[in-house]
Enzyme design. Structure first.
Site, PDB file in Angstrom:
ATOM      1  N   GLY A  22      45.571  46.050  33.575  1.00 23.52           N
ATOM      2  CA  GLY A  22      44.456  46.996  33.476  1.00 23.52           C
ATOM      3  C   GLY A  22      43.160  46.256  33.136  1.00 23.52           C
ATOM      4  O   GLY A  22      43.154  45.034  32.950  1.00 23.52           O
ATOM      5  N   VAL A  24      41.203  46.357  30.392  1.00 23.92           N
ATOM      6  CA  VAL A  24      41.209  45.725  29.064  1.00 23.92           C
ATOM      7  C   VAL A  24      42.324  44.675  28.993  1.00 23.92           C
ATOM      8  O   VAL A  24      42.152  43.609  28.402  1.00 23.92           O
ATOM      9  CB  VAL A  24      41.367  46.795  27.957  1.00 23.92           C
ATOM     10  CG1 VAL A  24      41.503  46.139  26.589  1.00 23.92           C
ATOM     11  CG2 VAL A  24      40.160  47.743  27.959  1.00 23.92           C
ATOM     12  N   ASP A  48      58.388  49.697  31.832  1.00 28.67           N
ATOM     13  CA  ASP A  48      57.841  51.018  32.161  1.00 28.67           C
ATOM     14  C   ASP A  48      57.712  51.818  30.866  1.00 28.67           C
ATOM     15  O   ASP A  48      58.715  52.168  30.237  1.00 28.67           O
ATOM     16  CB  ASP A  48      58.782  51.717  33.151  1.00 28.67           C
ATOM     17  CG  ASP A  48      58.275  53.107  33.534  1.00 28.67           C
ATOM     18  OD1 ASP A  48      57.280  53.576  32.943  1.00 28.67           O
ATOM     19  OD2 ASP A  48      58.886  53.711  34.433  1.00 28.67           O
ATOM     20  N   THR A  74      45.908  56.608  32.793  1.00 28.26           N
ATOM     21  CA  THR A  74      44.454  56.831  32.776  1.00 28.26           C
ATOM     22  C   THR A  74      43.948  57.659  33.961  1.00 28.26           C
ATOM     23  O   THR A  74      42.740  57.813  34.124  1.00 28.26           O
ATOM     24  CB  THR A  74      43.688  55.486  32.755  1.00 28.26           C
ATOM     25  OG1 THR A  74      44.154  54.677  33.840  1.00 28.26           O
ATOM     26  CG2 THR A  74      43.863  54.751  31.447  1.00 28.26           C
ATOM     27  N   THR A 114      40.362  57.138  23.160  1.00 23.18           N
ATOM     28  CA  THR A 114      39.277  57.625  24.016  1.00 23.18           C
ATOM     29  C   THR A 114      38.392  58.691  23.382  1.00 23.18           C
ATOM     30  O   THR A 114      38.845  59.431  22.499  1.00 23.18           O
ATOM     31  CB  THR A 114      39.904  58.203  25.317  1.00 23.18           C
ATOM     32  OG1 THR A 114      38.904  58.833  26.095  1.00 23.18           O
ATOM     33  CG2 THR A 114      40.970  59.238  25.014  1.00 23.18           C
ATOM     34  N   TYR A 141      44.954  64.619  29.756  1.00 21.12           N
ATOM     35  CA  TYR A 141      44.799  63.205  29.360  1.00 21.12           C
ATOM     36  C   TYR A 141      44.319  63.115  27.911  1.00 21.12           C
ATOM     37  O   TYR A 141      44.905  62.379  27.099  1.00 21.12           O
ATOM     38  CB  TYR A 141      43.797  62.524  30.307  1.00 21.12           C
ATOM     39  CG  TYR A 141      43.302  61.173  29.840  1.00 21.12           C
ATOM     40  CD1 TYR A 141      44.109  60.040  29.917  1.00 21.12           C
ATOM     41  CD2 TYR A 141      42.005  61.023  29.323  1.00 21.12           C
ATOM     42  CE1 TYR A 141      43.648  58.800  29.490  1.00 21.12           C
ATOM     43  CE2 TYR A 141      41.541  59.788  28.904  1.00 21.12           C
ATOM     44  CZ  TYR A 141      42.361  58.679  28.983  1.00 21.12           C
ATOM     45  OH  TYR A 141      41.901  57.456  28.550  1.00 21.12           O
ATOM     46  N   LYS A 145      46.356  61.472  24.783  1.00 26.32           N
ATOM     47  CA  LYS A 145      45.832  60.346  23.994  1.00 26.32           C
ATOM     48  C   LYS A 145      45.724  60.737  22.522  1.00 26.32           C
ATOM     49  O   LYS A 145      45.994  59.926  21.635  1.00 26.32           O
ATOM     50  CB  LYS A 145      44.471  59.900  24.541  1.00 26.32           C
ATOM     51  CG  LYS A 145      44.511  59.266  25.929  1.00 26.32           C
ATOM     52  CD  LYS A 145      45.217  57.915  25.974  1.00 26.32           C
ATOM     53  CE  LYS A 145      44.455  56.819  25.284  1.00 26.32           C
ATOM     54  NZ  LYS A 145      45.123  55.496  25.447  1.00 26.32           N
ATOM     55  N   TRP A 181      33.900  55.109  28.617  1.00 22.10           N
ATOM     56  CA  TRP A 181      33.229  54.610  29.830  1.00 22.10           C
ATOM     57  C   TRP A 181      33.484  53.095  30.040  1.00 22.10           C
ATOM     58  O   TRP A 181      32.551  52.301  30.131  1.00 22.10           O
ATOM     59  CB  TRP A 181      31.723  54.891  29.746  1.00 22.10           C
ATOM     60  CG  TRP A 181      31.352  56.346  29.678  1.00 22.10           C
ATOM     61  CD1 TRP A 181      32.157  57.391  29.331  1.00 22.10           C
ATOM     62  CD2 TRP A 181      30.065  56.917  29.952  1.00 22.10           C
ATOM     63  NE1 TRP A 181      31.456  58.569  29.374  1.00 22.10           N
ATOM     64  CE2 TRP A 181      30.164  58.307  29.753  1.00 22.10           C
ATOM     65  CE3 TRP A 181      28.843  56.382  30.346  1.00 22.10           C
ATOM     66  CZ2 TRP A 181      29.089  59.168  29.933  1.00 22.10           C
ATOM     67  CZ3 TRP A 181      27.766  57.236  30.520  1.00 22.10           C
ATOM     68  CH2 TRP A 181      27.898  58.607  30.320  1.00 22.10           C
TER      69      TRP A 181
HETATM   70  N1  LIG Z   1      38.784  53.477  31.647  1.00 20.53           N
HETATM   71  C1  LIG Z   1      38.017  54.182  30.817  1.00 20.53           C
HETATM   72  O1  LIG Z   1      36.895  54.604  31.154  1.00 20.53           O
HETATM   73  C2  LIG Z   1      38.472  54.450  29.406  1.00 20.53           C
HETATM   74  C3  LIG Z   1      37.662  55.234  28.568  1.00 20.53           C
HETATM   75  C4  LIG Z   1      38.072  55.477  27.261  1.00 20.53           C
HETATM   76  C5  LIG Z   1      39.256  54.935  26.802  1.00 20.53           C
HETATM   77  N2  LIG Z   1      40.036  54.197  27.637  1.00 20.53           N
HETATM   78  C6  LIG Z   1      41.306  53.664  27.112  1.00 20.53           C
HETATM   79  O2  LIG Z   1      41.210  52.254  27.105  1.00 20.53           O
HETATM   80  C7  LIG Z   1      42.488  51.679  27.358  1.00 20.53           C
HETATM   81  C8  LIG Z   1      42.404  50.683  28.488  1.00 20.53           C
HETATM   82  O3  LIG Z   1      41.854  51.351  29.632  1.00 20.53           O
HETATM   83  P1  LIG Z   1      41.681  50.593  31.010  1.00 20.53           P
HETATM   84  O4  LIG Z   1      40.434  51.091  31.646  1.00 20.53           O
HETATM   85  O5  LIG Z   1      41.889  49.115  30.821  1.00 20.53           O
HETATM   86  O6  LIG Z   1      42.918  51.219  31.795  1.00 20.53           O
HETATM   87  P2  LIG Z   1      43.467  50.832  33.255  1.00 20.53           P
HETATM   88  O7  LIG Z   1      42.598  49.814  33.884  1.00 20.53           O
HETATM   89  O8  LIG Z   1      43.738  52.105  33.954  1.00 20.53           O
HETATM   90  O9  LIG Z   1      44.850  50.137  32.892  1.00 20.53           O
HETATM   91  C9  LIG Z   1      45.919  50.862  32.387  1.00 20.53           C
HETATM   92  C10 LIG Z   1      47.155  50.018  32.583  1.00 20.53           C
HETATM   93  O10 LIG Z   1      48.273  50.766  32.086  1.00 20.53           O
HETATM   94  C11 LIG Z   1      49.343  50.531  32.979  1.00 20.53           C
HETATM   95  N3  LIG Z   1      50.316  51.588  32.993  1.00 20.53           N
HETATM   96  C12 LIG Z   1      50.174  52.863  33.449  1.00 20.53           C
HETATM   97  N4  LIG Z   1      51.362  53.491  33.401  1.00 20.53           N
HETATM   98  C13 LIG Z   1      52.261  52.611  32.907  1.00 20.53           C
HETATM   99  C14 LIG Z   1      53.652  52.664  32.626  1.00 20.53           C
HETATM  100  N5  LIG Z   1      54.376  53.770  32.853  1.00 20.53           N
HETATM  101  N6  LIG Z   1      54.247  51.562  32.123  1.00 20.53           N
HETATM  102  C15 LIG Z   1      53.541  50.440  31.907  1.00 20.53           C
HETATM  103  N7  LIG Z   1      52.231  50.311  32.160  1.00 20.53           N
HETATM  104  C16 LIG Z   1      51.600  51.400  32.661  1.00 20.53           C
HETATM  105  C17 LIG Z   1      48.697  50.448  34.356  1.00 20.53           C
HETATM  106  O11 LIG Z   1      49.545  49.768  35.220  1.00 20.53           O
HETATM  107  P3  LIG Z   1      49.731  50.304  36.730  1.00 20.53           P
HETATM  108  O12 LIG Z   1      48.342  50.481  37.272  1.00 20.53           O
HETATM  109  O13 LIG Z   1      50.522  49.229  37.370  1.00 20.53           O
HETATM  110  O14 LIG Z   1      50.461  51.615  36.596  1.00 20.53           O
HETATM  111  C18 LIG Z   1      47.417  49.681  34.059  1.00 20.53           C
HETATM  112  O15 LIG Z   1      47.594  48.301  34.209  1.00 20.53           O
HETATM  113  C19 LIG Z   1      43.442  52.852  27.604  1.00 20.53           C
HETATM  114  O16 LIG Z   1      44.091  53.171  26.409  1.00 20.53           O
HETATM  115  C20 LIG Z   1      42.508  53.996  27.973  1.00 20.53           C
HETATM  116  O17 LIG Z   1      43.062  55.252  27.632  1.00 20.53           O
HETATM  117  C21 LIG Z   1      39.662  53.932  28.930  1.00 20.53           C
END
Ligand SMILES: NC(=O)c1ccc[n+]([C@@H]2O[C@H](COP(=O)([O-])OP(=O)(O)OC[C@H]3O[C@@H](n4cnc5c(N)ncnc54)[C@H](OP(=O)(O)O)[C@@H]3O)[C@@H](O)[C@H]2O)c1
Length: 330
Positions: A22, A24, A48, A74, A114, A141, A145, A181
């Site tokens: 992902g 982060v 998983d 996400t 989040t 979502y 969370k 964001w």
């Molecule tokens: N993106 C945002 O704007 C945002 C905003 C506020 C908070 N956050 C929080 O910040 C954190 C990091 O976000 P991010 O943007 O880095 O997220 P991201 O890019 O969507 O990455 C999430 C990762 O989780 C993995 N994942 C999903 N389902 C899974 C499963 N069943 N088993 C194992 N891995 C799984 C995904 O792998 P696959 O793709 O291979 O499934 C992906 O690599 C998260 O906690 C998110 O809730 C994000």
């Protein structure tokens, strides 16, 4: 940013990072490699997180002292129709991790959460102590969370009550880093806007939702910094300084890209502000995503932290310039 030492950690045990692929998670790979801290990074195919048994097997195998959980379900809109899966990954999986860290490893859990745990109950920036929800107004979502946050707190509270967690030595702890964001190495709003800006001569972007863009690189650094610190367990709002709307962010990113040499089709005056009601989506999103970062700033100031606290504009500028450089090279 510089890092406090990891003298509290047993270096024979790795830091276990979930969410390797992902935004982060990718940033954590760079960050921990630079620090030369032993770490194991797991992606979806390695474990998983919707499978409780698989998580327990991985924990037993690696016996980590520190877990950084950057994985999450996400897909905000899809979650509306995949409630069970979203809760398994965003609530149950962190609960299992928290139970292990609090009761078995007596270590540290860093978990990202989040702004979606809030549903416009306030005008200004939310404090960590502000009441979340109301739950019925949150997206699935956001609910999942929030359930993850609560499960982590509950696991540590239970362990504390049963004497498993010794707060005296400030060791077994959790840090829930609420952010908003996020952009990094992966699909995100800024990348989408830059792509559309090179394809179209007019864009319509939501103007009445306000928040703080947060760099995945910086979030990884903050997570690692917290893991190696002695600060207290709890929720911390991890966002840079400043605030903006999606529309103003789009204009800022596109203008930065244009001035860095990217071929941009759209003119700034043709990036039109629209209300969120004109862009309906399955999941509800907060209008106010402002998170107060005062608590995190104070915590960082008590560490061996030498860097300046960032403003979102300087982070977005550096990010956009990097993207443009990469695209000009290719
Ligand atoms: N993106 C945002 O704007 C945002 C905003 C506020 C908070 N956050 C929080 O910040 C954190 C990091 O976000 P991010 O943007 O880095 O997220 P991201 O890019 O969507 O990455 C999430 C990762 O989780 C993995 N994942 C999903 N389902 C899974 C499963 N069943 N088993 C194992 N891995 C799984 C995904 O792998 P696959 O793709 O291979 O499934 C992906 O690599 C998260 O906690 C998110 O809730 C994000």
């Amino acid at each position: 940013m510089s890092f406090s030492s990891f003298e509290l950690l047993d270096h024979s045990k790795p830091i276990l990072v979930f969410g390797r692929d992902g935004q982060v998670g990718r940033a954590l790979q760079v960050c921990l490699k630079d620090l030369k801290v032993p770490a194991v990074f797991l992606g979806h195919s390695d474990c998983d997180l919707s499978n409780e048994l698989a998580i327990k097997e991985v924990l037993n195998h690696y016996q980590p002292q520190v877990i950084i959980n950057a994985a999450a379900y996400t897909a905000v809109d899809k979650a509306e129709s995949e409630r069970e899966l979203a809760f398994a990954i965003n609530a149950k999986a962190p609960a299992v991790m928290a139970h292990y860290i609090a009761n078995v490893a007596h270590g540290i859990l860093v978990h990202y959460s989040t702004d979606y745990v809030f549903a416009d109950s306030k005008q200004g920036a939310y404090l960590e102590s502000d009441v979340v929800g109301p739950v019925e107004k949150l997206s699935v979502y956001g609910q999942s969370k929030l359930a993850g946050e609560q499960a982590i707190e509950e696991a540590f509270n239970l362990a504390h009550d049963s004497g498993q967690v010794t707060y005296a030595d400030k060791f077994a702890r959790y840090f829930i880093l609420r952010t908003s964001w996020v952009y990094g190495d992966g699909g995100n709003f800024i990348r989408t806007m830059l792509r559309l800006a090179s394809e179209r001569d007019q864009l319509k972007v939501v103007v009445d939702q306000v928040g703080v863009p947060s760099s995945a690189d910086w979030l990884a650094e903050v997570g690692v910094q917290m893991a190696g610190s002695r600060v207290e367990s709890g929720i911390y709002h991890a966002v840079p300084d400043g605030e903006t709307s999606w529309h103003a962010l789009a204009v800022f990113a596109i203008e930065t890209a244009a001035s860095s040499g990217e071929g941009i089709e759209v003119k700034s005056e043709n990036i039109l502000p629209i209300p969120a009601t004109d862009y309906p989506l399955p999941a509800s999103r907060p209008y106010n995503s402002r998170l107060s970062n005062a608590k995190l700033k104070k915590a960082l100031s008590e560490m061996a932290f030498t860097g300046q606290y960032p403003h979102w504009q300087e982070q977005v500028t550096a990010y956009v310039k990097r993207i443009v450089e990469e695209s000009l090279k290719s």
